[in-house]
Design an enzyme around this catalytic site. Structure first.
Site, PDB file in Angstrom:
ATOM      1  N   ARG A 175       0.794  -1.201  -0.005  1.00 30.65           N
ATOM      2  CA  ARG A 175       0.142  -0.061  -0.063  1.00 30.65           C
ATOM      3  C   ARG A 175       1.078   1.422   0.228  1.00 30.65           C
ATOM      4  O   ARG A 175       0.371   2.413   0.672  1.00 30.65           O
ATOM      5  CB  ARG A 175      -0.724   0.091   1.756  1.00 30.65           C
ATOM      6  CG  ARG A 175      -1.871  -0.818   1.131  1.00 30.65           C
ATOM      7  CD  ARG A 175      -2.987  -0.651   2.235  1.00 30.65           C
ATOM      8  NE  ARG A 175      -3.772  -2.290   2.187  1.00 30.65           N
ATOM      9  CZ  ARG A 175      -4.371  -2.910   3.198  1.00 30.65           C
ATOM     10  NH1 ARG A 175      -4.920  -1.176   4.601  1.00 30.65           N
ATOM     11  NH2 ARG A 175      -5.491  -3.477   3.774  1.00 30.65           N
ATOM     12  N   CYS A 176       1.928   1.307  -1.000  1.00 36.20           N
ATOM     13  CA  CYS A 176       3.397   2.104  -0.737  1.00 36.20           C
ATOM     14  C   CYS A 176       3.127   2.880  -2.200  1.00 36.20           C
ATOM     15  O   CYS A 176       2.650   2.169  -3.128  1.00 36.20           O
ATOM     16  CB  CYS A 176       4.465   1.845  -0.664  1.00 36.20           C
ATOM     17  SG  CYS A 176       5.964   2.699  -0.660  1.00 36.20           S
TER      18      CYS A 176
END
Length: 163
Positions: free
Chosen positions: A35-36
């Site tokens: 989730r970057c």
């Protein structure tokens, strides 16, 4: 000479894997997160792996949740995410820490072997990359902003070397 071959890590399936398994290969070791903002780099990492694996190259992914809690899932969730979204088939390991007292010994070695900007050993963010030569030694450290697509020349040079 100290190399990565003395370390082991646990795969997403829970099996320990001694890095000596990769002896003689060129490796790109990367701390990853699902989730970057850099997560799309998975696509470039997979493309590098697909292009060079038959010549003795592998990408090793080490999920880490130390940067903005951007890897919250367990091993199953990480594996499913990587397979569904990026068709990853290079080795991914269980979630680890890369900084602090709980840092995986492999990462302590990588950071000491190739400090970052201004000599800092700390990993600054997800998708920091370490290029390892066929001799098991760290050859280069790349910042998270460095796109996998820009590494072809460095990988090719190491693949051309003999041990």
């Amino acid at each position: 000479m100290d190399t990565i071959y003395r370390f082991s890590a646990v795969t997403l399936s829970g099996a320990p894997l001694v890095l000596d398994t990769f002896r003689g290969q060129v490796l790109l070791i990367v701390n990853t997160a699902s989730r970057c903002g850099f997560t799309p780099q998975y696509q470039g990492l997979q493309a590098l792996y697909r292009e060079y694996r038959d010549r003795g190259f592998a990408v090793l992914g080490f999920p880490c949740n130390q940067f903005g809690a951007q890897e919250p899932g367990d091993s199953q969730a990480i594996g499913e995410f990587c397979a569904m979204n990026y068709q990853i088939d290079f080795p991914i390991f269980e979630k680890i820490e890369v900084n602090g007292d709980g840092a995986h010994p492999l990462y302590a070695f990588l950071k000491a072997s190739a400090p970052g900007v201004l000599g800092s050993e700390a990993i600054k963010w997800n998708f920091t990359k370490f290029l390892i030569g066929r001799d098991g030694c760290v050859k280069q450290r790349y910042a998270p902003l460095t796109a996998p697509e820009t590494l072809h020349g460095d990988i090719e040079a190491l693949l051309a070397e003999t041990v």
